[in-house]
Scaffold this motif. Sequence first.
Motif, PDB file in Angstrom:
ATOM      1  N   LYS B 166      46.124  45.341  44.226  1.00 26.68           N
ATOM      2  CA  LYS B 166      44.933  45.539  43.389  1.00 26.68           C
ATOM      3  C   LYS B 166      44.032  44.317  43.351  1.00 26.68           C
ATOM      4  O   LYS B 166      42.818  44.412  43.431  1.00 26.68           O
ATOM      5  CB  LYS B 166      45.364  45.907  41.970  1.00 26.68           C
ATOM      6  CG  LYS B 166      45.402  47.409  41.780  1.00 26.68           C
ATOM      7  CD  LYS B 166      45.660  47.754  40.347  1.00 26.68           C
ATOM      8  CE  LYS B 166      45.549  49.260  40.126  1.00 26.68           C
ATOM      9  NZ  LYS B 166      46.126  49.653  38.845  1.00 26.68           N
ATOM     10  N   LYS B 167      44.682  43.155  43.194  1.00 31.45           N
ATOM     11  CA  LYS B 167      43.872  41.944  43.070  1.00 31.45           C
ATOM     12  C   LYS B 167      43.425  41.491  44.435  1.00 31.45           C
ATOM     13  O   LYS B 167      44.160  40.809  45.147  1.00 31.45           O
ATOM     14  CB  LYS B 167      44.693  40.845  42.390  1.00 31.45           C
ATOM     15  CG  LYS B 167      44.837  41.090  40.927  1.00 31.45           C
ATOM     16  CD  LYS B 167      44.904  39.810  40.130  1.00 31.45           C
ATOM     17  CE  LYS B 167      44.779  40.193  38.681  1.00 31.45           C
ATOM     18  NZ  LYS B 167      44.652  39.180  37.748  1.00 31.45           N
ATOM     19  N   ILE B 168      42.260  41.882  44.798  1.00 31.49           N
ATOM     20  CA  ILE B 168      41.781  41.566  46.129  1.00 31.49           C
ATOM     21  C   ILE B 168      40.265  41.484  46.104  1.00 31.49           C
ATOM     22  O   ILE B 168      39.615  42.179  45.319  1.00 31.49           O
ATOM     23  CB  ILE B 168      42.285  42.633  47.111  1.00 31.49           C
ATOM     24  CG1 ILE B 168      42.154  42.148  48.541  1.00 31.49           C
ATOM     25  CG2 ILE B 168      41.548  43.968  46.941  1.00 31.49           C
ATOM     26  CD1 ILE B 168      43.119  42.851  49.459  1.00 31.49           C
ATOM     27  N   THR B 169      39.706  40.617  46.917  1.00 31.27           N
ATOM     28  CA  THR B 169      38.256  40.460  46.884  1.00 31.27           C
ATOM     29  C   THR B 169      37.536  41.621  47.569  1.00 31.27           C
ATOM     30  O   THR B 169      36.632  42.207  47.003  1.00 31.27           O
ATOM     31  CB  THR B 169      37.844  39.129  47.541  1.00 31.27           C
ATOM     32  OG1 THR B 169      38.606  38.087  46.933  1.00 31.27           O
ATOM     33  CG2 THR B 169      36.374  38.847  47.327  1.00 31.27           C
ATOM     34  N   TYR B 170      37.989  41.928  48.787  1.00 30.86           N
ATOM     35  CA  TYR B 170      37.355  43.041  49.488  1.00 30.86           C
ATOM     36  C   TYR B 170      38.354  44.174  49.587  1.00 30.86           C
ATOM     37  O   TYR B 170      39.451  43.988  50.098  1.00 30.86           O
ATOM     38  CB  TYR B 170      36.911  42.617  50.898  1.00 30.86           C
ATOM     39  CG  TYR B 170      35.927  41.478  50.869  1.00 30.86           C
ATOM     40  CD1 TYR B 170      34.589  41.714  50.587  1.00 30.86           C
ATOM     41  CD2 TYR B 170      36.339  40.173  51.113  1.00 30.86           C
ATOM     42  CE1 TYR B 170      33.684  40.664  50.538  1.00 30.86           C
ATOM     43  CE2 TYR B 170      35.432  39.120  51.061  1.00 30.86           C
ATOM     44  CZ  TYR B 170      34.111  39.368  50.777  1.00 30.86           C
ATOM     45  OH  TYR B 170      33.215  38.331  50.724  1.00 30.86           O
ATOM     46  N   SER B 171      37.956  45.343  49.133  1.00 29.38           N
ATOM     47  CA  SER B 171      38.923  46.427  49.098  1.00 29.38           C
ATOM     48  C   SER B 171      39.103  47.071  50.473  1.00 29.38           C
ATOM     49  O   SER B 171      40.086  47.734  50.724  1.00 29.38           O
ATOM     50  CB  SER B 171      38.481  47.482  48.096  1.00 29.38           C
ATOM     51  OG  SER B 171      37.214  47.972  48.463  1.00 29.38           O
ATOM     52  N   ALA B 191      32.426  46.792  49.930  1.00 32.18           N
ATOM     53  CA  ALA B 191      32.633  46.853  48.480  1.00 32.18           C
ATOM     54  C   ALA B 191      33.521  48.060  48.183  1.00 32.18           C
ATOM     55  O   ALA B 191      33.719  48.922  49.040  1.00 32.18           O
ATOM     56  CB  ALA B 191      31.300  47.013  47.770  1.00 32.18           C
ATOM     57  N   LEU B 192      34.018  48.123  46.982  1.00 37.40           N
ATOM     58  CA  LEU B 192      34.876  49.230  46.571  1.00 37.40           C
ATOM     59  C   LEU B 192      34.164  50.568  46.760  1.00 37.40           C
ATOM     60  O   LEU B 192      34.782  51.580  47.067  1.00 37.40           O
ATOM     61  CB  LEU B 192      35.242  49.028  45.094  1.00 37.40           C
ATOM     62  CG  LEU B 192      36.313  49.921  44.497  1.00 37.40           C
ATOM     63  CD1 LEU B 192      37.633  49.738  45.219  1.00 37.40           C
ATOM     64  CD2 LEU B 192      36.492  49.598  43.017  1.00 37.40           C
ATOM     65  N   SER B 193      32.867  50.560  46.592  1.00 37.37           N
ATOM     66  CA  SER B 193      32.099  51.795  46.728  1.00 37.37           C
ATOM     67  C   SER B 193      31.944  52.216  48.188  1.00 37.37           C
ATOM     68  O   SER B 193      31.484  53.307  48.469  1.00 37.37           O
ATOM     69  CB  SER B 193      30.706  51.585  46.146  1.00 37.37           C
ATOM     70  OG  SER B 193      30.051  50.563  46.865  1.00 37.37           O
ATOM     71  N   MET B 195      30.107  50.339  50.244  1.00 33.62           N
ATOM     72  CA  MET B 195      28.876  49.718  50.721  1.00 33.62           C
ATOM     73  C   MET B 195      29.212  48.475  51.542  1.00 33.62           C
ATOM     74  O   MET B 195      30.080  47.691  51.164  1.00 33.62           O
ATOM     75  CB  MET B 195      28.004  49.342  49.523  1.00 33.62           C
ATOM     76  CG  MET B 195      26.547  49.156  49.883  1.00 33.62           C
ATOM     77  SD  MET B 195      25.590  48.653  48.456  1.00 33.62           S
ATOM     78  CE  MET B 195      25.349  50.195  47.618  1.00 33.62           C
ATOM     79  N   LEU B 197      29.012  44.906  52.711  1.00 30.64           N
ATOM     80  CA  LEU B 197      28.518  43.688  52.077  1.00 30.64           C
ATOM     81  C   LEU B 197      28.220  42.601  53.101  1.00 30.64           C
ATOM     82  O   LEU B 197      27.143  42.035  53.118  1.00 30.64           O
ATOM     83  CB  LEU B 197      29.539  43.169  51.063  1.00 30.64           C
ATOM     84  CG  LEU B 197      29.850  44.065  49.886  1.00 30.64           C
ATOM     85  CD1 LEU B 197      31.008  43.489  49.081  1.00 30.64           C
ATOM     86  CD2 LEU B 197      28.617  44.209  48.997  1.00 30.64           C
ATOM     87  N   LYS B 198      29.222  42.310  53.933  1.00 26.79           N
ATOM     88  CA  LYS B 198      29.056  41.215  54.893  1.00 26.79           C
ATOM     89  C   LYS B 198      29.581  41.641  56.254  1.00 26.79           C
ATOM     90  O   LYS B 198      30.431  42.526  56.350  1.00 26.79           O
ATOM     91  CB  LYS B 198      29.871  39.995  54.433  1.00 26.79           C
ATOM     92  CG  LYS B 198      29.345  39.303  53.209  1.00 26.79           C
ATOM     93  CD  LYS B 198      30.199  38.087  52.905  1.00 26.79           C
ATOM     94  CE  LYS B 198      29.719  37.412  51.619  1.00 26.79           C
ATOM     95  NZ  LYS B 198      30.579  36.266  51.279  1.00 26.79           N
TER      96      LYS B 198
END
Lengths: 414, 254, 424
Positions: B166-171, B191-193, B195, B197-198
């Motif tokens: 769960k604890k993660i920067t990029y899902s 992103a979680l959604s 989208m 990001l990079k």
Amino acid sequence: MKNIVILAFKNLTRHKKRTIITSIAIAFGIALLIWMDGMLKWADNESKRNLKNYEFGNFIVCTKEYADDRKDFPLDSVIEKPEVEKVLIIAENTGCFSSPRTGFRSMMSYKRGFGLPYVVFAIDPELDAKVFKIKDNIIQGNYLDKNSEGILISAYCKKELGIDIGEYIIMETRTKYNTMQALRLKVTGIFDCPNPIVNKNQLFITRTMAENNLQLEGMASEIAFRTENGDNQPALNKVKTLLASKKLTLLTTQTWQEYGSDYLAISQTKKGGSKIMIFLIFVIVAVGIINTMTMSIFERVREMGMLRALGMRDNDVIKCFIIEAAGLGLIGSVMGLFLGVCLTIYGVNVGLDFTSSFKDMDFGYRTGTIFYNEWNPGMMLAAFIFGILCSVLVSILPSKKAVKMEITDSIRYL
Amino acid sequence: MKKQITALMKTLTATLMATFLISAQALAITPEGILSKADDNSIYQSIKYIGTMTINKGTRKKPRIKTFNAIARGNDKAYIEFTNPGDRGTKYLKLGDELWVKGAYAERADKISGHKLRESMMGSDYSYEDSMDNEKLIDKYNPALTGSENIGNKECYILELNAKVKKITYSRLIMWVDKEQFVPLKIQYFALSGMLLKEMVVQEVKTIKGKYFPVKVKMEDKQREGSYTLFEMESVVLDEPVNESVFSKKNLEK
Amino acid sequence: MKSGYIYRMAFRNISRNKKRTALSAFAIAMAVMIVCFMKSYTTGLFNNVKNNVFSFETAHVKVINKDYLKEEKLMPLDLNIYGYENNYNEVIDLLKKIEGIKYVLPRTKFGAILNLNGKMKNLVGFALDQKLEYPVNPLKDKIIAGRMFNEYSPGVQEIVIGEILAREIGVKSGDKITLMTKTAEDGLGHMTFKISGISSYGISEFDKTYFYIPLSAAAKFLKMENEVIELAVYLDNMHRSIPVSKKINEQFYTQQANPYIAYPWEYQKDGQYYKMFVTLTKTYDIIFIGIIFLACLVIINTTMMVIYERMKEIGTIAALGMRGTAIIKLFFYESVIISAMGSFTGTVIGGAISLYLSITGINIAKLTGGGMNLQFSEIVYPRFGLDILLYSFIFGVLISSVCVFIPATKAAKIEPAEAMRGIL
């Protein structure tokens, strides 16, 4: 004694002109006092109301760490789902309205432009509307509803990002687990509230939306309470007791007074400024009363001499004049109170509108400033009593002095 | 900057270390296998290099060039010192979970923590946080092989990585891993959604001491028009003994 | 009847009935005193707010980079004033040619972070040229411990910090603090400063989050050798800020590819200060009008009482053959003399109170138990000025002289017989 009262009353009705002049002076003074006090009180309380109605509620329940750092909206010290539910039950039991809220620091951008920082609050629209008044300040579009997928932004944000209703805003933030999240949200409503902090920094989405996208898992970073009558203490005590009895020892409460101590200090200072004004008005009203009363007694030294010559006792003469003064004060105070109440009714309902002063300046959002009045029964009573008391006190000294004169001197007195 | 630089950046790290996995070809190709190899390749004893970052922020700012010397040992110790005129004297030290910094005019080092960690490092498209990630990808993501595609003239596996913790920067990540060298040539960060990001793209890979080493990497912020950072490494020295005292606060505050 | 005679008669009347004279004069004196003090107080309060707002927040006109406004929240140091070829002084030189501009002060406002045992504290810094600032914004005079910072030189890195901030982080002058920031080149600014002094403005925003360093230190700390964020422009007359801004902008347009804009204080911060000033002025005006009204009422009342009380006297002199206009004149003279005495006394007392309080100040926070904010300092210094004294004096004389006409005219028209019987 009865005769003295009748005599005093007769004097009042006989010298109608004098009675009117004197009591009008008192009346205007009292009316002005009541009206200005009401206006200054409104101004003093306005910032408190803005804090309570738009930013904080009466008090919040949150974790201890969160209370210390609320200005940073930390997500690592929040209330988890089971506790949230317990707190909501506590709120129900104490007869308070409550709304769980979670604030996220987010970068908001429009059309892949640069991002600007805001705090996005996840709220339950129905519950939140009972605690906060954002809903009453929608200027475009709609307030959120339970299943709304959109975002409610402020007029300030609209201007700052150059976005309009119906367009999409990109919100970049972190979830509860610090995972990067980016959402494309439709702007469905724009509010413009009088609290500048909320207007400049806060945006709103639904809890359902946040639940689905920000891994809320039923948590809330704070639960805002609003008490029915606006008084914190009894509800707060109950909530504290219940929190303790349910063993929710990690949670604490923070009142708007504690949170807004800086904010309150402002209004305290303003109040200090207002007090000086009110004091000055008091002084001038007092001067008016002192003057007219003293004058009307000096003027009647001869009359007093006559009464005494006819055998009226000195004490009764004094009493008669004091009662007459009290009558004058009473008439003035009643008129003043009536006038003051009328002005206050106008001030409460219509207010003084300064909006036209800013007409030539377009700031893109709320510029109108209307000054209202607030009811302050305490001050009304104080002013009323002040009017009577002042007249009475002022008449004692000169009438005592006048009866000390030789009767012959006083009859000859000019 | 971080990873590569000093192994500071995790992302880069994975890339950096790409390596030599030639023997691996013999093994059965599973998504886990590919990811492990990519992970394993990032293991080196030490690295030393001269780095250059060219930071572009679209039309908003003129490009900035920052140069630095970097030394790293293993995955958890790194030291960077900036050398371009504007930043000369700025030093970073990564010690396990901590990131320390000291500027030219400061008398003591400061630890970067809290919100500051989420901020961009020296204005680049990397955040401080990116550099603090030490774990292997295989420990945090479930990989799935979704196909293959050519990047330039190199054949790549496409791996889709979904977070298993769960604890993660990029899902979610999508990686293009070179089929021969097992170097991730491109990574997309979501992103979680969902989208984007990079996006990181390796522009040049060199062979150093028999390892395949990406020396030119472009990191692009997909949410900001024209925002990308070009990261280049020169004079790379791998696996030579490093003086331990470099990685100390004392050295930082010297 | 000759005026001279009436004049003497008025004097005699005044001196004959000392008690009545004293009473009327007293009422006028009190009214004038309050008007006088009230004017000093509100002017003082207003000046206090103005000084606070104009010192760092708005100046009279601010010259900034056009793009800065869009990202003001982030305080972007790269959107700055860099001059046209070499440095910001070129813009200052340009501004100095414009009429009505008194001072142009280069400043840089920036955000910085203080790491306080792992907690990041956000602060706001101002980089200043203390020599240029002094006549407008004397930070030097606000220092309550230590001294003003020295200019930067290798090894001399000095800072002045706000009083509350110093208390919160537990430092005193002579101690060192290390601040972090983002430089104009997006690098890391990190500097250790020696606290040369502690400042106190009596405004929480200033004293809690602000610190001040010399521009020469900002050159290193922020990497802004030739750039500043803003030029704070002060005018001969603050009310000319809009036309002067216009002139500045016209001047800017003549430059090629001009990146700068002049921004009058009225429009800054979305007009919040302008709105505040207008609202404040209006509110005080209303209160002031109320007080003047009350003062008038007291004066009118006293004068009218005096005349009604003297109806018999009026009847007598009328019966003796004094004409109506002469009677009005008589009362008018009396009134002018009494009101001049009263107004004079009131002005002297009111002026003395204002003068005293303008030196000691009124701690309005103490009246209520403490506090302050961005606009209000705790202590208000009423303004003592001859204009206010003159104004109050004229006010008193004028009101009471004018309002004697109403009852006097009426009295003069009355039949002597009726008047002698005593209406009142």
